[in-house]
Design a protein around this motif. Structure first.
Motif, short mmCIF file in Angstrom:
data_model
loop_
_atom_site.label_atom_id
_atom_site.label_comp_id
_atom_site.label_asym_id
_atom_site.label_seq_id
_atom_site.Cartn_x
_atom_site.Cartn_y
_atom_site.Cartn_z
N ASP A 75 97.22 97.42 28.03
CA ASP A 75 97.34 95.96 29.21
C ASP A 75 96.41 94.74 28.55
OD1 ASP A 75 97.05 93.94 30.95
OD2 ASP A 75 96.88 95.32 33.04
N ARG A 77 95.81 92.02 29.08
CA ARG A 77 94.72 91.51 29.18
C ARG A 77 93.36 92.35 29.97
NH1 ARG A 77 98.41 91.15 35.35
NH2 ARG A 77 98.76 93.18 34.11
N GLU A 78 93.30 93.35 29.73
CA GLU A 78 92.16 94.63 29.98
C GLU A 78 92.17 95.50 29.27
OE1 GLU A 78 91.24 95.67 34.17
OE2 GLU A 78 93.32 94.08 34.46
N GLN A 79 91.80 95.04 28.19
CA GLN A 79 91.96 95.82 26.43
C GLN A 79 91.56 97.43 26.74
OE1 GLN A 79 93.47 95.28 23.80
NE2 GLN A 79 94.25 93.60 24.59
N ARG A 81 92.09 99.18 29.71
CA ARG A 81 93.37 99.89 30.48
C ARG A 81 94.21 99.83 29.99
NH1 ARG A 81 92.84 97.71 37.23
NH2 ARG A 81 93.78 99.50 37.41
N ARG A 83 97.97 101.11 31.51
CA ARG A 83 99.38 100.93 32.69
C ARG A 83 99.83 102.62 32.46
NH1 ARG A 83 96.96 98.66 36.38
NH2 ARG A 83 96.11 96.21 36.34
N TYR A 94 103.80 97.88 37.62
CA TYR A 94 102.40 97.14 36.50
C TYR A 94 102.35 97.47 35.20
CZ TYR A 94 100.58 97.29 41.02
OH TYR A 94 101.07 97.01 42.20
N SER A 95 103.52 98.79 35.05
CA SER A 95 103.54 99.02 33.05
C SER A 95 104.53 97.96 32.65
CB SER A 95 103.81 100.50 33.26
OG SER A 95 103.17 101.54 33.61
N ALA A 98 102.93 94.97 32.22
CA ALA A 98 101.59 95.30 31.13
C ALA A 98 102.74 94.84 29.64
CB ALA A 98 101.16 96.19 31.21
N GLY A 101 102.92 91.24 29.32
CA GLY A 101 102.16 90.69 29.06
C GLY A 101 101.77 91.05 27.39
#
Length: 167
Positions: A75, A77-79, A81, A83, A94-95, A98, A101
């Motif tokens: 992800d 946005r959140e290195q 984490r 998905r 959510y994958s 990502a 993103g």
């Protein structure tokens, strides 16, 4: 239907293919967002609508039918984490979010992200097709008129994409 080019060169063909994939993916993602707005109401925030879709047993059944070996996406946005799509199908939205993103991050390379993008596009497309057919069976009639040859595979992309293209 061939696999995404694995070359690391900067050829115009590679970048043209990558930008077309990006455009197709963003269009497919927009369709998913619009679907959730129509199904759950546009006043709800997107993440609330995605949570509801992630909990919908009919949608999760379509994910299980359309998604190959489970997709893991870092992800952006959140290195720390990643998905992933779970065995029950949850987590797919959510994958795919990502992956969306990843498209907006500068410095990405077509040859590294192209294969991930292509796989995510095929799986998102096929999941949405199956879900729409389950919710609105009369759609098959219209799709049959537009693409009679596609009926055999339920108008899914995975059956016509090379296996290397989904790896």
């Amino acid at each position: 239907t061939a696999a995404f080019p694995a070359s690391s060169d900067d050829s115009p063909t590679l970048w043209d293919c990558f930008f077309r994939l990006q455009a197709a993916y963003l269009l497919m993602w927009s369709a998913l967002e619009r679907f959730t707005a129509l199904a759950h109401g546009p006043a709800e925030p997107l993440m609330v609508r995605l949570d509801r879709l992630n909990d919908d047993h009919r949608f999760l059944a379509c994910v299980r039918a359309a998604v190959g070996p489970k997709l893991n996406v870092a992800d952006p946005r959140e290195q720390q984490r990643a998905r992933r799509v779970k065995d029950d199908g949850s987590g797919a939205v959510y994958s795919w979010l990502a992956v969306r993103g990843v498209l907006g991050r500068p410095g990405k390379s077509a040859h590294l992200d192209g294969a991930l993008l292509r796989r995510a596009l095929v799986e998102l497309h096929d999941t949405c097709r199956l879900h729409l057919l389950g919710l609105l069976p009369p759609l098959a009639e219209g799709w049959e008129k537009l693409d009679p040859d596609g009926a055999a595979d339920g108008w899914l992309l995975a059956p016509v994409v090379s296996p290397e293209g989904l790896g």
